[in-house]
Design a protein around this motif. Structure first.
Motif, mmCIF file in Angstrom:
data_model
loop_
_atom_site.group_PDB
_atom_site.id
_atom_site.type_symbol
_atom_site.label_atom_id
_atom_site.label_comp_id
_atom_site.label_asym_id
_atom_site.label_seq_id
_atom_site.Cartn_x
_atom_site.Cartn_y
_atom_site.Cartn_z
ATOM 1 N N ALA A 11 0.815 -1.217 0.000
ATOM 2 C CA ALA A 11 0.000 0.000 0.000
ATOM 3 C C ALA A 11 0.852 1.273 0.000
ATOM 4 C CB ALA A 11 -0.965 -0.004 1.185
ATOM 5 N N ASN A 12 1.857 1.358 0.842
ATOM 6 C CA ASN A 12 2.668 2.582 0.903
ATOM 7 C C ASN A 12 3.448 2.803 -0.385
ATOM 8 O OD1 ASN A 12 1.790 3.257 3.473
ATOM 9 N ND2 ASN A 12 3.492 2.229 4.485
ATOM 10 N N ARG A 13 4.003 1.744 -0.972
ATOM 11 C CA ARG A 13 4.730 1.869 -2.242
ATOM 12 C C ARG A 13 3.815 2.380 -3.349
ATOM 13 N NH1 ARG A 13 6.959 -3.758 -3.807
ATOM 14 N NH2 ARG A 13 7.714 -2.635 -5.602
ATOM 15 N N LEU A 14 2.590 1.875 -3.370
ATOM 16 C CA LEU A 14 1.633 2.285 -4.396
ATOM 17 C C LEU A 14 1.215 3.740 -4.198
ATOM 18 C CD1 LEU A 14 -0.532 -0.956 -4.608
ATOM 19 C CD2 LEU A 14 1.419 -0.293 -6.028
ATOM 20 N N THR A 15 1.024 4.140 -2.949
ATOM 21 C CA THR A 15 0.697 5.537 -2.652
ATOM 22 C C THR A 15 1.810 6.459 -3.118
ATOM 23 O OG1 THR A 15 -0.702 4.957 -0.774
ATOM 24 C CG2 THR A 15 0.209 7.187 -0.796
ATOM 25 N N ASP A 16 3.042 6.119 -2.784
ATOM 26 C CA ASP A 16 4.188 6.944 -3.193
ATOM 27 C C ASP A 16 4.251 7.064 -4.713
ATOM 28 O OD1 ASP A 16 4.829 7.233 -0.515
ATOM 29 O OD2 ASP A 16 6.471 5.769 -0.569
ATOM 30 N N LEU A 17 3.983 5.967 -5.408
ATOM 31 C CA LEU A 17 3.988 5.994 -6.874
ATOM 32 C C LEU A 17 2.870 6.900 -7.399
ATOM 33 C CD1 LEU A 17 4.923 5.096 -9.659
ATOM 34 C CD2 LEU A 17 3.519 3.062 -9.389
ATOM 35 N N CYS A 18 1.688 6.833 -6.818
ATOM 36 C CA CYS A 18 0.580 7.708 -7.231
ATOM 37 C C CYS A 18 1.005 9.172 -7.150
ATOM 38 C CB CYS A 18 -0.631 7.511 -6.320
ATOM 39 S SG CYS A 18 -1.651 6.101 -6.671
ATOM 40 N N ILE A 32 -1.409 18.629 -5.015
ATOM 41 C CA ILE A 32 -1.173 17.219 -4.687
ATOM 42 C C ILE A 32 -1.629 16.943 -3.254
ATOM 43 C CG2 ILE A 32 0.623 15.458 -4.334
ATOM 44 C CD1 ILE A 32 0.035 16.007 -7.323
ATOM 45 N N GLU A 33 -1.367 17.868 -2.348
ATOM 46 C CA GLU A 33 -1.801 17.690 -0.955
ATOM 47 C C GLU A 33 -3.325 17.659 -0.856
ATOM 48 O OE1 GLU A 33 -0.154 16.750 1.790
ATOM 49 O OE2 GLU A 33 1.505 16.541 0.366
ATOM 50 N N ILE A 34 -4.001 18.473 -1.658
ATOM 51 C CA ILE A 34 -5.469 18.456 -1.672
ATOM 52 C C ILE A 34 -5.961 17.075 -2.116
ATOM 53 C CG2 ILE A 34 -7.499 19.365 -2.892
ATOM 54 C CD1 ILE A 34 -5.990 22.111 -2.885
ATOM 55 N N TRP A 35 -5.239 16.474 -3.059
ATOM 56 C CA TRP A 35 -5.621 15.155 -3.581
ATOM 57 C C TRP A 35 -5.039 13.993 -2.789
ATOM 58 C CZ3 TRP A 35 -4.013 16.887 -9.109
ATOM 59 C CH2 TRP A 35 -5.066 17.591 -9.706
ATOM 60 N N ARG A 36 -4.253 14.255 -1.760
ATOM 61 C CA ARG A 36 -3.532 13.186 -1.062
ATOM 62 C C ARG A 36 -4.453 12.031 -0.659
ATOM 63 N NH1 ARG A 36 1.295 11.879 0.767
ATOM 64 N NH2 ARG A 36 2.209 13.898 0.323
ATOM 65 N N GLU A 37 -5.623 12.333 -0.137
ATOM 66 C CA GLU A 37 -6.517 11.251 0.307
ATOM 67 C C GLU A 37 -6.908 10.335 -0.851
ATOM 68 O OE1 GLU A 37 -10.840 10.597 2.402
ATOM 69 O OE2 GLU A 37 -9.745 12.445 2.856
ATOM 70 N N GLU A 38 -7.255 10.924 -2.003
ATOM 71 C CA GLU A 38 -7.655 10.076 -3.128
ATOM 72 C C GLU A 38 -6.458 9.413 -3.814
ATOM 73 O OE1 GLU A 38 -9.014 12.582 -6.816
ATOM 74 O OE2 GLU A 38 -9.499 13.686 -4.988
ATOM 75 N N LEU A 39 -5.255 9.902 -3.554
ATOM 76 C CA LEU A 39 -4.043 9.271 -4.083
ATOM 77 C C LEU A 39 -3.446 8.251 -3.114
ATOM 78 C CD1 LEU A 39 -2.280 12.419 -5.613
ATOM 79 C CD2 LEU A 39 -3.498 10.609 -6.843
ATOM 80 N N THR A 40 -4.058 8.118 -1.954
ATOM 81 C CA THR A 40 -3.567 7.172 -0.948
ATOM 82 C C THR A 40 -4.193 5.810 -1.181
ATOM 83 O OG1 THR A 40 -3.190 8.918 0.669
ATOM 84 C CG2 THR A 40 -3.445 6.678 1.525
ATOM 85 N N ILE A 41 -3.345 4.822 -1.376
ATOM 86 C CA ILE A 41 -3.794 3.439 -1.542
ATOM 87 C C ILE A 41 -3.694 2.764 -0.178
ATOM 88 C CG2 ILE A 41 -3.409 1.256 -2.744
ATOM 89 C CD1 ILE A 41 -4.211 3.680 -4.544
ATOM 90 N N THR A 42 -4.806 2.290 0.300
ATOM 91 C CA THR A 42 -4.856 1.656 1.617
ATOM 92 C C THR A 42 -4.917 0.140 1.466
ATOM 93 O OG1 THR A 42 -7.278 1.689 1.670
ATOM 94 C CG2 THR A 42 -6.133 3.655 2.529
ATOM 95 N N GLU A 43 -4.756 -0.532 2.563
ATOM 96 C CA GLU A 43 -4.934 -1.988 2.552
ATOM 97 C C GLU A 43 -6.350 -2.340 2.109
ATOM 98 O OE1 GLU A 43 -3.732 -3.657 6.310
ATOM 99 O OE2 GLU A 43 -1.620 -3.142 5.978
#
Length: 149
Positions: A11-18, A32-43
């Motif tokens: 999940a963290n690797r995918l988030t960083d890539l997003c 990017i910070e505004i979009w951080r939640e939608e760019l965060t890949i969770t478990e």
């Protein structure tokens, strides 16, 4: 290069890539910070969607999709490491997704494209069928579809 199913600990690797991939298009750090939640890949994303990674030692890209109906699937994410953008990897990876969707008996693929990616998807046969207002005033995301059967 290999395509492999993502694991919960990816999940963290995918988030960083997003974030790196989205930043490639010149969006400001603030945006990017505004979009951080939608760019965060969770478990939970990995548990509730089909998530596949393109790797060659390092992570090159990933996509995630989910079922909309018995006939329709939605491509929720397709992100590539910036140094691989424009070199054909994204097209090959998208074709892998389309083949996978076809083999799962879906008839239509839909997605909400970043405006910077619209041309890429059009070159692969997708058509704009609508638009979705984004968080940036006056900016719309093209809703795109491709018939695969």
């Amino acid at each position: 290069m290999q395509i492999q199913k993502a694991q919960l600990n990816d999940a963290n690797r995918l988030t960083d890539l997003c974030i790196r991939s989205k930043s490639f298009w010149g969006y400001s750090r603030e945006q990017i910070e505004i979009w951080r939640e939608e760019l965060t890949i969770t478990e939970a994303h990995i548990q509730n969607q089909e998530v596949y990674m393109l790797v060659d030692g390092d992570l090159i890209g990933f996509y995630a999709f989910s079922k909309i109906s018995a006939q329709k699937v939605k491509l929720n994410y397709l992100f590539m490491e910036p140094k691989y953008i424009g070199k054909g990897y994204g097209k090959q990876f998208l074709m892998n997704f389309i083949d996978r969707a076809r083999n799962l008996n879906y008839e239509t693929v839909t997605l909400d494209a970043d405006p910077n990616a619209e041309y890429f998807y059009k070159k692969q046969g997708f058509q704009v069928v609508g638009q979705l207002a984004s968080s940036i005033e006056g900016r719309f995301l093209p809703i795109m579809e491709l018939k695969i059967k």
